[in-house]
Design an enzyme around this catalytic site. Structure first.
Site, short mmCIF file in Angstrom:
data_model
loop_
_atom_site.label_atom_id
_atom_site.label_comp_id
_atom_site.label_asym_id
_atom_site.label_seq_id
_atom_site.Cartn_x
_atom_site.Cartn_y
_atom_site.Cartn_z
N GLU A 1 42.84 32.43 48.79
CA GLU A 1 42.57 33.78 49.30
C GLU A 1 41.87 33.72 50.66
O GLU A 1 42.00 34.63 51.48
CB GLU A 1 41.71 34.55 48.29
CG GLU A 1 42.06 36.01 48.20
CD GLU A 1 41.36 36.73 47.06
OE1 GLU A 1 40.42 36.18 46.47
OE2 GLU A 1 41.75 37.87 46.78
N HIS B 1 52.33 13.52 32.99
CA HIS B 1 53.60 13.41 32.27
C HIS B 1 54.53 14.57 32.59
O HIS B 1 55.51 14.80 31.90
CB HIS B 1 53.32 13.33 30.76
CG HIS B 1 52.44 12.16 30.43
ND1 HIS B 1 52.93 10.91 30.14
CD2 HIS B 1 51.09 12.05 30.44
CE1 HIS B 1 51.92 10.09 29.93
NE2 HIS B 1 50.78 10.75 30.12
N LYS C 1 48.46 46.15 45.90
CA LYS C 1 47.72 47.24 45.23
C LYS C 1 48.25 48.59 45.70
O LYS C 1 48.38 49.53 44.92
CB LYS C 1 46.23 47.14 45.56
CG LYS C 1 45.51 46.01 44.85
CD LYS C 1 44.02 46.14 45.12
CE LYS C 1 43.25 44.94 44.65
NZ LYS C 1 41.88 44.93 45.13
O1 PA5 Z 1 37.36 37.53 46.52
C1 PA5 Z 1 37.62 38.71 46.43
O2 PA5 Z 1 37.06 39.58 47.14
C2 PA5 Z 1 38.62 39.22 45.41
O3 PA5 Z 1 39.31 38.21 44.81
C3 PA5 Z 1 37.93 40.06 44.36
O4 PA5 Z 1 36.94 39.28 43.74
C4 PA5 Z 1 38.87 40.57 43.29
O5 PA5 Z 1 39.98 41.19 43.88
C5 PA5 Z 1 38.17 41.56 42.36
O6 PA5 Z 1 37.66 42.64 43.08
P1 PA5 Z 1 36.67 43.69 42.46
O7 PA5 Z 1 35.39 42.99 42.13
O8 PA5 Z 1 36.45 44.73 43.53
O9 PA5 Z 1 37.31 44.23 41.23
#
Ligand code: PA5
Length: 418
Positions: A276, A297, A409
Site C-alpha cells: 500500500e 512444495h 470504494k
Molecule cells: O493503511 C491504511 O490507511 C489503510 O489500509 C486502512 O488501515 C484501512 O483501509 C482501514 O481503514 P479504516 O481504519 O479507516 O477503516
C-alpha cells in the site's frame, strides 16, 4: 537485536548498492529529522507520541478489566486497523487470554454468521477500530455486533462492553458519546498501516496478554538505532537501498519467507505495509509471503526454476523456543537418520538448505532476530515502517497515501446507493 545478512553478494552488487546509498543520503537525513510535508502522517516516527507511559497505563487498565470479564474479545477492523495486533496475537497469545475473534474484515455472510456463532454462550467485549469510520467492512460488522450485544446484555451493560478507536471529531466518536461506549483516540497523524504502536494495535494485544511494554521498548530501541546509525551501518537504509537496487535490476517481487508459522499473520501486516505504501505511480516491488516449509512444495519450484522476477528476504529466529525430539524406534520407516534429533535442528537444516539453494538463483538476505517475543515484534514493526518509508522515498513515491484503495470504494458505494 536484529541483524542483516546478505547471502552471496557479488562485489559488483556491493558497489551498486553503495552508489544508491550515496546518491540518496539526503533521504535518510530527512527521514530522521521528520519531513514537514508528511507531518500529518508521521506520528509513529517517535514512539513516545502515542505509546508513552500514560497511554500504556490506560490501555493496561482497560485490558485488565476485559481480561477479567471476557471469554471473547471481538476485534473489528480491516487492513491497518487489525493487521499489527493480529500478527502479534496469533504468534504470542497467552493460554489464559480471552478468545480473540476477528470481524470487520469481510462482507461474506457465511463468515459473519460463523463469527456470530462463536460468540454464543460467551461473555463478549467488542472493539471497533476505524480511522474515519467510512470503511464498509468494519462499519457493517460493528452494526451487527452492536445489535448482538444489546440483545444479549441490554443497552447499559452492552455499552460498558463496547470500545471504539476512532479519530477525534469522527462519526464514531459521536456514536460513542451518544451511546456511552468507551472511546479511544485513533491518531490523526498516523495512517492505518503505521499504527502498531498506538491504541489501534496495543489494546487488542494487551487483552491477549501480550507484554505491550516490552513491545514498545523493542520499537523504541529500534527507533533510537535507526536514527543514530550512520548511512553505511544503518540497517533500515541498507535494506531500503537493496530493495531499490533489486528493483532496478528487474526483480519486481519480494518474498518474505520463514520456517516459523508464528509469523503467519505478520506476513499480512508486512505485505500491506509495503504494497500500500510503495505500489503506486506504476512503481513498486510486489510483496508476497513464503510460508515454509509447506510452500517449498508448491511455489518452491517457481522460486528455484521459474521466471527470475523475485528476491527473497528471510526471517530467522536464533533462540530456540520449543523442542520436540524424534525418538528412535524399530519400525523401519526409513527416517532413522532423524533418530535423536530435535525438530528445532531439523527445521534449521531446512532453512539453511533453502538459503543455499535459493541464493544460487536469486538475491537473498536474512533478518536474524535473537528471539521471537514481544520485544522483537516491536523491533520488527518499527524497522519495517522506517525502512518502507525510506524505500518509498528512494523509489520516488508517497509512502503514506493509498489513492488506489479509494478507487474501488467509490464504485462500491455507488453500487450500494450510498
Ligand atoms: O493503511 C491504511 O490507511 C489503510 O489500509 C486502512 O488501515 C484501512 O483501509 C482501514 O481503514 P479504516 O481504519 O479507516 O477503516
Amino acid at each position: 537485536m536484529l541483524n542483516l545478512i546478505i547471502h552471496n553478494q557479488s562485489e559488483d552488487q556491493k558497489k551498486a548498492v553503495d552508489v544508491i546509498a550515496s546518491e540518496n543520503i539526503r533521504i535518510l537525513e530527512e527521514a530522521k529529522a521528520g519531513e514537514t510535508c508528511y507531518a500529518d502522517s508521521q506520528g509513529w516516527l517517535d514512539t513516545e507520541e502515542w505509546a508513552g507511559e500514560e497511554n500504556i497505563k490506560r490501555l493496561e487498565e482497560i485490558a485488565k478489566e476485559i481480561r477479567e470479564n471476557a471469554d471473547a474479545f471481538v476485534l473489528i477492523g480491516v487492513g491497518g486497523s487489525n493487521n499489527a495486533a493480529r500478527s502479534v496475537i496469533e504468534a504470542l497469545k497467552k493460554d489464559d487470554a480471552p478468545e480473540i475473534i476477528y470481524a470487520g474484515n469481510t462482507l461474506s455472510p457465511y463468515a459473519l454468521n460463523q463469527m456470530l456463532k462463536r460468540l454464543k454462550g460467551k461473555s463478549v467485549y467488542i472493539d471497533c477500530i476505524a480511522k474515519n469510520f467510512e470503511t464498509l467492512e468494519p462499519g457493517s460488522s460493528f452494526r451487527i455486533l452492536r445489535e448482538y450485544m444489546e440483545s444479549e446484555y441490554g443497552k447499559e451493560e452492552s455499552a460498558k462492553r463496547t470500545i471504539a478507536v476512532g479519530t477525534t471529531g469522527s462519526s464514531l466518536e459521536k456514536l460513542c458519546e451518544k451511546y456511552g461506549y468507551t472511546f479511544l483516540e485513533f491518531p490523526l497523524n498516523v495512517g492505518g498501516r503505521y499504527t502498531a504502536m498506538t491504541n489501534v494495535g496495543l489494546l487488542p494485544m494487551a487483552v491477549a496478554g501480550i507484554d505491550i511494554r516490552e513491545l514498545v521498548k523493542g520499537a523504541r530501541d529500534m527507533q533510537i538505532r535507526v536514527h543514530e546509525e550512520s548511512a553505511e551501518k544503518n540497517i533500515a537504509y541498507q535494506y531500503a537501498c537493496l530493495r531499490n537496487l533489486y528493483y532496478k535490476e528487474g526483480y519486481r517481487v519480494e518474498m518474505l519467507s520463514s520456517f516459523e508459522p508464528q509469523f503467519r499473520f505478520f506476513y499480512k501486516w508486512w505485505i500491506q505495509l509495503l504494497a500500500e505504501s510503495e505500489g503506486k505511480d506504476n512503481k513498486g516491488v510486489f510483496p508476497v509471503a513464503g510460508e515454509f516449509s509447506e510452500e517449498l512444495h508448491s511455489v518452491g519450484q517457481f522460486i528455484q526454476d521459474g521466471s527470475p522476477i523475485m528476491f527473497e528476504t528471510f526471517l530467522d529466529v536464533k533462540k530456540q523456543n520449543a523442542s520436540l525430539i524424534v525418538e528412535p524406534d524399530e519400525k523401519e520407516d526409513y527416517f532413522d537418520y532423524l533418530d535423536g534429533k530435535d525438530f528445532w535442528e531439523i527445521n534449521k537444516a531446512a532453512y539453511h538448505a533453502t538459503v543455499t539453494a535459493h541464493s544460487k538463483k536469486l538475491p537473498c538476505m536474512t533478518f536474524e532476530l535473537d528471539e521471537l517475543d514481544a520485544y522483537h515484534f516491536g523491533q520488527l514493526f518499527y524497522f519495517f515502517q522506517f525502512a518502507c518509508y525510506l524505500s518509498c522515498k528512494i523509489m520516488g513515491v508517497n509512502p503514506f497515501d493509498q489513492p488506489g484503495v479509494e478507487a474501488y470504494k467509490k464504485w462500491m458505494f455507488e453500487a450500494l446507493g450510498k
